[in-house]
Design a protein around this motif. Structure first.
Motif, PDB file in Angstrom:
ATOM      1  N   TYR A  93     -26.517  12.598  -4.496  1.00  0.00           N
ATOM      2  CA  TYR A  93     -25.773  11.830  -5.770  1.00  0.00           C
ATOM      3  C   TYR A  93     -26.923  12.016  -6.670  1.00  0.00           C
ATOM      4  N   TYR A  94     -27.162  12.167  -8.309  1.00  0.00           N
ATOM      5  CA  TYR A  94     -28.024  12.416  -8.876  1.00  0.00           C
ATOM      6  C   TYR A  94     -27.297  11.721 -10.359  1.00  0.00           C
ATOM      7  N   CYS A  95     -28.635  11.025 -10.300  1.00  0.00           N
ATOM      8  CA  CYS A  95     -28.739   9.819 -11.707  1.00  0.00           C
ATOM      9  C   CYS A  95     -28.960  10.928 -13.346  1.00  0.00           C
ATOM     10  N   ASN A  96     -28.129  10.748 -14.199  1.00  0.00           N
ATOM     11  CA  ASN A  96     -28.750  11.621 -14.988  1.00  0.00           C
ATOM     12  C   ASN A  96     -28.428  10.221 -16.662  1.00  0.00           C
ATOM     13  N   ALA A  97     -29.154  10.500 -17.559  1.00  0.00           N
ATOM     14  CA  ALA A  97     -29.598  10.603 -19.035  1.00  0.00           C
ATOM     15  C   ALA A  97     -30.327  10.895 -20.172  1.00  0.00           C
ATOM     16  N   ARG A  98     -29.411  10.580 -20.952  1.00  0.00           N
ATOM     17  CA  ARG A  98     -29.992  11.458 -21.766  1.00  0.00           C
ATOM     18  C   ARG A  98     -30.380  10.177 -22.432  1.00  0.00           C
ATOM     19  N   ILE A  99     -32.129  10.873 -23.008  1.00  0.00           N
ATOM     20  CA  ILE A  99     -32.425   9.871 -23.398  1.00  0.00           C
ATOM     21  C   ILE A  99     -33.594  10.398 -24.658  1.00  0.00           C
ATOM     22  N   ARG A 100     -34.138   9.392 -26.121  1.00  0.00           N
ATOM     23  CA  ARG A 100     -34.882   9.724 -26.430  1.00  0.00           C
ATOM     24  C   ARG A 100     -35.835   9.290 -27.123  1.00  0.00           C
ATOM     25  N   LEU A 101     -37.012   9.935 -26.495  1.00  0.00           N
ATOM     26  CA  LEU A 101     -38.346   9.425 -26.544  1.00  0.00           C
ATOM     27  C   LEU A 101     -38.762   8.223 -27.407  1.00  0.00           C
ATOM     28  N   ASN A 102     -38.279   8.891 -28.899  1.00  0.00           N
ATOM     29  CA  ASN A 102     -38.664   7.773 -30.156  1.00  0.00           C
ATOM     30  C   ASN A 102     -38.755   8.903 -30.915  1.00  0.00           C
ATOM     31  N   ILE A 103     -37.854   7.745 -32.132  1.00  0.00           N
ATOM     32  CA  ILE A 103     -37.320   8.124 -33.355  1.00  0.00           C
ATOM     33  C   ILE A 103     -37.312  10.023 -33.653  1.00  0.00           C
ATOM     34  N   MET A 104     -38.128   9.838 -33.636  1.00  0.00           N
ATOM     35  CA  MET A 104     -38.560  11.675 -34.596  1.00  0.00           C
ATOM     36  C   MET A 104     -38.166  12.719 -33.661  1.00  0.00           C
ATOM     37  N   THR A 105     -38.282  12.381 -32.354  1.00  0.00           N
ATOM     38  CA  THR A 105     -37.389  14.212 -30.980  1.00  0.00           C
ATOM     39  C   THR A 105     -36.274  13.584 -30.616  1.00  0.00           C
ATOM     40  N   PRO A 106     -35.381  14.610 -30.383  1.00  0.00           N
ATOM     41  CA  PRO A 106     -33.869  14.669 -30.663  1.00  0.00           C
ATOM     42  C   PRO A 106     -34.175  14.507 -28.343  1.00  0.00           C
ATOM     43  N   GLU A 107     -32.523  13.889 -28.788  1.00  0.00           N
ATOM     44  CA  GLU A 107     -32.325  13.220 -27.131  1.00  0.00           C
ATOM     45  C   GLU A 107     -32.315  14.756 -25.903  1.00  0.00           C
ATOM     46  N   TYR A 108     -33.086  13.997 -24.890  1.00  0.00           N
ATOM     47  CA  TYR A 108     -33.114  15.015 -23.340  1.00  0.00           C
ATOM     48  C   TYR A 108     -32.368  14.629 -22.393  1.00  0.00           C
ATOM     49  N   ASP A 109     -31.982  15.564 -21.477  1.00  0.00           N
ATOM     50  CA  ASP A 109     -31.619  14.967 -20.434  1.00  0.00           C
ATOM     51  C   ASP A 109     -32.455  15.255 -19.399  1.00  0.00           C
ATOM     52  N   TYR A 110     -32.487  13.764 -18.682  1.00  0.00           N
ATOM     53  CA  TYR A 110     -33.624  13.440 -18.077  1.00  0.00           C
ATOM     54  C   TYR A 110     -32.982  13.367 -15.795  1.00  0.00           C
ATOM     55  N   TRP A 111     -33.277  13.597 -14.941  1.00  0.00           N
ATOM     56  CA  TRP A 111     -32.477  13.624 -13.969  1.00  0.00           C
ATOM     57  C   TRP A 111     -32.919  13.010 -12.906  1.00  0.00           C
ATOM     58  N   GLY A 112     -32.570  11.820 -12.108  1.00  0.00           N
ATOM     59  CA  GLY A 112     -33.105  11.178 -11.158  1.00  0.00           C
ATOM     60  C   GLY A 112     -33.561  12.396  -9.698  1.00  0.00           C
ATOM     61  N   GLN A 113     -34.263  12.062  -8.786  1.00  0.00           N
ATOM     62  CA  GLN A 113     -34.530  12.805  -7.634  1.00  0.00           C
ATOM     63  C   GLN A 113     -33.179  13.183  -6.745  1.00  0.00           C
ATOM     64  N   GLY A 114     -32.440  12.061  -7.224  1.00  0.00           N
ATOM     65  CA  GLY A 114     -31.411  12.842  -5.397  1.00  0.00           C
ATOM     66  C   GLY A 114     -31.491  11.959  -4.706  1.00  0.00           C
ATOM     67  N   THR A 115     -30.384  10.857  -4.258  1.00  0.00           N
ATOM     68  CA  THR A 115     -30.159  10.270  -2.965  1.00  0.00           C
ATOM     69  C   THR A 115     -28.144  10.789  -2.549  1.00  0.00           C
ATOM     70  N   GLN A 116     -29.121  10.742  -1.100  1.00  0.00           N
ATOM     71  CA  GLN A 116     -28.202  11.198   0.341  1.00  0.00           C
ATOM     72  C   GLN A 116     -26.586  10.500   0.207  1.00  0.00           C
ATOM     73  N   VAL A 117     -25.885  10.740   0.468  1.00  0.00           N
ATOM     74  CA  VAL A 117     -24.779   9.661   0.585  1.00  0.00           C
ATOM     75  C   VAL A 117     -23.868  10.693   1.685  1.00  0.00           C
ATOM     76  N   THR A 118     -23.143   9.785   2.460  1.00  0.00           N
ATOM     77  CA  THR A 118     -22.844  10.803   3.843  1.00  0.00           C
ATOM     78  C   THR A 118     -21.645  10.174   4.520  1.00  0.00           C
ATOM     79  N   VAL A 119     -20.338  10.369   4.430  1.00  0.00           N
ATOM     80  CA  VAL A 119     -19.946   9.909   5.187  1.00  0.00           C
ATOM     81  C   VAL A 119     -18.737  10.309   6.244  1.00  0.00           C
ATOM     82  N   SER A 120     -19.143   9.641   7.374  1.00  0.00           N
ATOM     83  CA  SER A 120     -18.493  10.253   8.635  1.00  0.00           C
ATOM     84  C   SER A 120     -17.093   9.834   8.526  1.00  0.00           C
ATOM     85  N   SER A 121     -16.631  10.731   9.254  1.00  0.00           N
ATOM     86  CA  SER A 121     -14.769  11.043   9.462  1.00  0.00           C
ATOM     87  C   SER A 121     -15.014   9.748  10.979  1.00  0.00           C
TER      88      SER A 121
END
Length: 121
Positions: A93-121
């Motif tokens: 599972y990856y987190c995503n955020a659309r971030i503006r670094l300062n008032i002069m820059t456009p928004e960019y997408d940033y991503w986390g490194q991911g975290t594993q989710v395992t569901v056993s039956s």
């Protein structure tokens, strides 16, 4: 430098629950939408849920009624509460955020490194 750090993944039995968290750190001006995506082995990354800055949410059909996305703007944090987990929810599972670094820059997408989710039956 902007960082997205996820936590809360792990191993759980089917029917169980997990809560993922993602904190945005660094020098930023604003955060627009935030959300969660996942990627299972051999599959493409897919949207799980998103939430706008005003709190409007969107959940994938496969998780509606089981997962809930939320955010705490004061803490620059987005959460994913996952209930009634199924083996097919197993993925990184990856987190995503659309971030503006300062008032002069456009928004960019940033991503986390991911975290594993395992569901056993």
């Amino acid at each position: 430098q902007v960082q997205l750090v996820e936590s809360g993944g792990g191993l759980v039995q089917a029917g169980g629950s997990l809560r993922l968290s993602c904190v945005v750190s660094g020098s930023i001006f604003s955060i627009n939408a935030m959300g969660w995506y996942r990627q299972a082995p051999g599959k493409q990354r897919e949207l799980v849920a998103t939430i706008t800055g005003r709190g409007n949410t969107n959940h994938a059909d496969s998780v509606k009624g089981r997962f809930t996305v939320s955010r705490d703007n004061a803490k620059n944090t987005v959460y994913l509460q996952m209930n009634s987990l199924k083996p097919e929810d197993t993925a990184v599972y990856y987190c995503n955020a659309r971030i503006r670094l300062n008032i002069m820059t456009p928004e960019y997408d940033y991503w986390g490194q991911g975290t594993q989710v395992t569901v056993s039956s």
